[in-house]
Motif scaffolding. Sequence first.
Motif, PDB file in Angstrom:
ATOM      1  N   GLY A 198       8.456  17.258  13.951  1.00  0.00           N
ATOM      2  CA  GLY A 198       7.655  17.901  12.920  1.00  0.00           C
ATOM      3  C   GLY A 198       8.362  17.918  11.585  1.00  0.00           C
ATOM      4  O   GLY A 198       9.095  16.993  11.231  1.00  0.00           O
ATOM      5  N   VAL A 199       8.189  19.012  10.839  1.00  0.00           N
ATOM      6  CA  VAL A 199       8.710  19.135   9.469  1.00  0.00           C
ATOM      7  C   VAL A 199       9.911  20.072   9.463  1.00  0.00           C
ATOM      8  O   VAL A 199       9.926  21.085  10.155  1.00  0.00           O
ATOM      9  N   TYR A 200      10.919  19.707   8.671  1.00  0.00           N
ATOM     10  CA  TYR A 200      12.100  20.570   8.549  1.00  0.00           C
ATOM     11  C   TYR A 200      11.805  21.711   7.581  1.00  0.00           C
ATOM     12  O   TYR A 200      11.405  21.495   6.442  1.00  0.00           O
ATOM     13  N   ASN A 201      11.997  22.936   8.045  1.00  0.00           N
ATOM     14  CA  ASN A 201      11.773  24.126   7.232  1.00  0.00           C
ATOM     15  C   ASN A 201      13.113  24.572   6.643  1.00  0.00           C
ATOM     16  O   ASN A 201      13.985  25.075   7.357  1.00  0.00           O
ATOM     17  N   ARG A 202      13.290  24.356   5.331  1.00  0.00           N
ATOM     18  CA  ARG A 202      14.566  24.684   4.703  1.00  0.00           C
ATOM     19  C   ARG A 202      14.837  26.195   4.693  1.00  0.00           C
ATOM     20  O   ARG A 202      15.997  26.623   4.668  1.00  0.00           O
TER      21      ARG A 202
END
Length: 253
Positions: free
Chosen positions: A228-232
């Motif tokens: 998925g997407v990396y959540n900073r």
Amino acid sequence: MANHYPYGGPPVQPPPQDQGGRVLRMALLLAAIAGVVTVVAGMLIVLGSPEEYGLASDREALPLSAQPKQATGPPEPAMFQAAPDVPPPLPEIVPAPAMLPSTPVRISVKRLGINAPIKSVGLARNGTIQVPPANNHNLVGWYRNMSTPGEAGPAVLLGHKDTRTRSAVFSRLPEMRNGDTIEVKRQDGITAVFTVGGIEQADKTTFPTERVYGPRTNAQLHLITCGGVYNRRTGHYTDNVIVYATMTSSYRS
């Protein structure tokens, strides 16, 4: 009267320059250059905004999601999707008989170039499964509170997708396809061979716990990494990629 020129006459002089013709030729050349510049400039304007001149193609007007990502090569595998309580996908084969337990020591997926040692991991203080150290990109963790690979039930192996500086051991896990084989070498010298039956990408907030950790009668292998997407803000990826495989054979190395 005798002349003073040899050969009986005055020397031949070159004809006088035609000044009017020269000016005309220069004018024509400049006009031709200006015409070429005008045509090139017009083409650049049209190519920069083709939709304004009715030249935009249907392909350029399609949404990005409808564009083929790759004109050549194999298509991307379709991800398994189901409710969290649905059993794991199984390959259309006869499972091999389960073996006695033995600690895994190495995993190999030849098609993806995976060849990595395996480390035993348990539970962290917050109740989640521990992961291999982030500074070792080529290390896989085996969750020791579940079955060993080749034993009846699900064996769970975890690996990082990437580290702060490079890709890690399971970075190519989403590229797996149904029918791919995974080999796990065990401490007893036997290598268990598993056949992939499905690949799933699941949101971490709706992780399919029963599908991954629930009891099974045959020997299964479940590989887990991030996706998925990396959540900073949280420092984590939003999803998990899970590979489901069933033991189909074994051999002694």
